[in-house]
Design a protein around this motif. Structure first.
Motif, short mmCIF file in Angstrom:
data_model
loop_
_atom_site.label_atom_id
_atom_site.label_comp_id
_atom_site.label_asym_id
_atom_site.label_seq_id
_atom_site.Cartn_x
_atom_site.Cartn_y
_atom_site.Cartn_z
N HIS A 1 4.69 127.28 -38.04
CA HIS A 1 4.53 126.57 -36.78
C HIS A 1 3.17 125.87 -36.72
O HIS A 1 2.18 126.38 -37.25
N ASP A 2 3.14 124.74 -36.05
CA ASP A 2 1.86 124.05 -35.87
C ASP A 2 0.96 124.82 -34.91
O ASP A 2 -0.22 125.03 -35.18
N ALA B 1 0.67 121.90 -20.85
CA ALA B 1 -0.31 120.83 -21.04
C ALA B 1 -0.07 120.11 -22.36
O ALA B 1 -0.07 118.88 -22.44
N LEU B 2 0.17 120.88 -23.42
CA LEU B 2 0.45 120.29 -24.73
C LEU B 2 1.77 119.53 -24.72
O LEU B 2 1.88 118.44 -25.30
N HIS B 3 2.77 120.10 -24.08
CA HIS B 3 4.08 119.43 -23.99
C HIS B 3 3.96 118.08 -23.29
O HIS B 3 4.59 117.09 -23.72
N VAL C 1 2.99 117.43 -27.71
CA VAL C 1 2.66 118.40 -28.76
C VAL C 1 3.49 119.66 -28.56
O VAL C 1 3.47 120.26 -27.48
N LYS C 2 4.21 120.09 -29.59
CA LYS C 2 5.04 121.27 -29.50
C LYS C 2 4.24 122.54 -29.76
O LYS C 2 3.28 122.54 -30.50
N SER C 3 4.69 123.63 -29.15
CA SER C 3 4.08 124.93 -29.40
C SER C 3 5.14 126.01 -29.23
O SER C 3 6.20 125.78 -28.65
N LEU C 4 4.84 127.20 -29.75
CA LEU C 4 5.70 128.36 -29.58
C LEU C 4 4.92 129.43 -28.83
O LEU C 4 3.80 129.78 -29.22
N VAL C 5 5.51 129.94 -27.74
CA VAL C 5 4.86 130.98 -26.93
C VAL C 5 5.50 132.32 -27.25
O VAL C 5 6.72 132.48 -27.12
N LEU C 6 4.70 133.30 -27.66
CA LEU C 6 5.18 134.65 -27.94
C LEU C 6 4.85 135.54 -26.75
O LEU C 6 3.68 135.71 -26.39
N GLU C 7 5.87 136.11 -26.14
CA GLU C 7 5.69 136.97 -24.97
C GLU C 7 6.17 138.39 -25.27
O GLU C 7 7.26 138.59 -25.80
#
Length: 431
Positions: free
Chosen positions: A20-21, A37-39, A43-49
């Protein structure tokens, strides 16, 4: 958590299907706001909860004008505003000196006109749900507790091992995982320490409209402070803070014990306080040992060069006591500032050919983010700590100064210097 920074074996390879970036650890306010904010900037991101769903713990936040500016930048403020009451002012009274004082939430414009400063108390879960709703499907991965973080040099990639045994590899890692941050431990950040004080909070939802005025009301006594804030016509948030005591260990995990202890502490308080505590459902009542990490302006907030493409947001970076009501507000500011900087930096990076040069650019971006936040964070963390000590006046002299001098002066200063801060929008400084 032990051995969070165990280096990878030189012969070990990253054999995972996806790299992942950007991975964000923590699906609370900081993590979701940063991802959004990135979206907004593409800009894509992955959130781990950690949890199996959006976390419902925590009652409410006071969102001051600075937070609403950040929510406007994220594009979600207008979906929240209509549901929560605009507060008219701050009202304080003292059981020690008999002082009663109210301060209106007004400000003067350059033209001399008087306007209201925006302040609303909103449910934590509604804020979380609103942020999550705006994210693309699949952005949040639930039941993903990070237990080990490894970094392989010179590849500049970071490996996250999850509690279920799976691993995730990322180029950029952002820790939004709160006071007990796993990412912060990996970075070598000193753990937050107890402030020596506790906070008890709760929420009441009435079947019919309550008759409370739209004021942030608080009462001071010897060694403690309590207050309540209307959120809607039917919902009211309340809180109590005081110095921790040995017997607190006996009540911290039991909502009914917390309720009875709170009622005992406020038995001489005005009627609304007692009624609110009695009417609160057990699941809304919480107890917390307030943590803090002091920040000094001449020190780096984070070790930059040693960590490259890893940084922190919100309580993971700057836990503070709630005495300024700026914990969640400052977290939203972090998300805007970091998102703005990182979104611009990502335009100049070839993520396919990720290497030391790309990581260096991210490191410079993160240092810029920390530099921009340094004085703001220093002011908030230390001011909150001092105000908390004064609010719970441990001596007659402090209580007299608090009631007769500091409350009126602080209220005006607070509105000017803390609550009206503008972190800017997502493109203002880097476009």
């Amino acid at each position: 958590m032990e051995n969070l920074r165990e280096p990878l074996n030189g012969n070990e390879e990253y054999l995972y299907e996806n790299v992942h970036d950007i991975v964000i650890v923590g699906g609370g306010v900081g993590g979701l706001a940063t991802a959004l904010a990135l979206h907004r900037l593409g800009v894509k991101s992955l959130v781990l909860e950690n949890s199996s769903s959006l976390r419902t713990s925590g009652a409410a936040f006071v969102m001051w004008a600075n937070a609403w500016k950040a929510l406007d930048a994220l594009g979600v403020a207008d979906s929240l505003r209509p549901n929560y009451r605009q507060l008219d002012g701050i009202r304080g009274s003292s059981n020690c000196t008999g002082m009663k004082k109210a301060v209106q939430l007004i400000k003067k414009t350059k033209g001399g006109l008087t306007t209201m400063m925006e302040s609303r108390c909103i449910e934590r879960i509604r804020l979380i749900e609103t942020l999550a709703k705006e994210l693309p499907k699949g952005t949040i991965r639930f039941s993903s507790k990070v237990v080990l973080i490894n970094k392989k040099n010179p590849s500049s990639l970071t490996s996250l091992k999850l509690e279920d045994g799976q691993s995730i590899t990322t180029k950029i890692l952002i820790g939004c995982d709160g006071v007990y941050s796993v990412v912060g431990s990996f970075m070598g950040i000193p753990p937050a320490k107890s402030s020596g004080r506790i906070a008890i909070r709760g929420m009441v939802t009435y079947a019919e409209s309550h008759q409370l005025e739209k004021f942030h009301s608080q009462v001071w006594d010897r060694g403690l402070r309590a207050g309540f804030i209307p959120c809607t016509d039917k919902q009211v948030y309340w809180f109590l803070t005081r110095r921790s005591q040995l017997q607190d260990a006996n009540i911290s995990g039991d909502a009914e014990k917390i309720r009875h202890a709170t009622l005992d502490m406020i038995r001489d308080f005005p009627k609304p306080f007692v009624e609110l505590v009695k009417a609160s459902p057990a699941e809304s009542i919480s107890y917390a040992d307030m943590k803090v990490r002091l920040v000094w302006p001449w020190m780096k907030l984070l070790p930059g060069k040693a960590n490259g493409s890893v940084t922190l947001v919100g309580d993971a970076l700057h836990p503070m006591t709630p005495d300024l009501g700026q914990g969640a507000c400052s977290t939203l500011e972090d998300a805007i500032v970091l998102g703005r900087c990182l979104g611009e930096t990502m335009k100049s990076i070839n993520t396919v050919q990720w290497g030391e040069e790309e990581e260096k650019k991210i490191e410079q971006c993160f240092n810029k983010y920390l530099q921009e936040r340094r004085w703001r964070v220093f002011t908030l963390v230390n001011a909150a700590l001092i105000i908390g000590i004064v609010n719970e006046g441990s001596s007659k002299l402090i209580r007299f100064a608090r009631d007769k001098i500091l409350f009126p002066l602080f209220s005006v200063s607070y509105l000017r210097h803390f609550a009206e801060f503008d972190c800017g929008n997502l493109k203002a400084k880097y476009s």
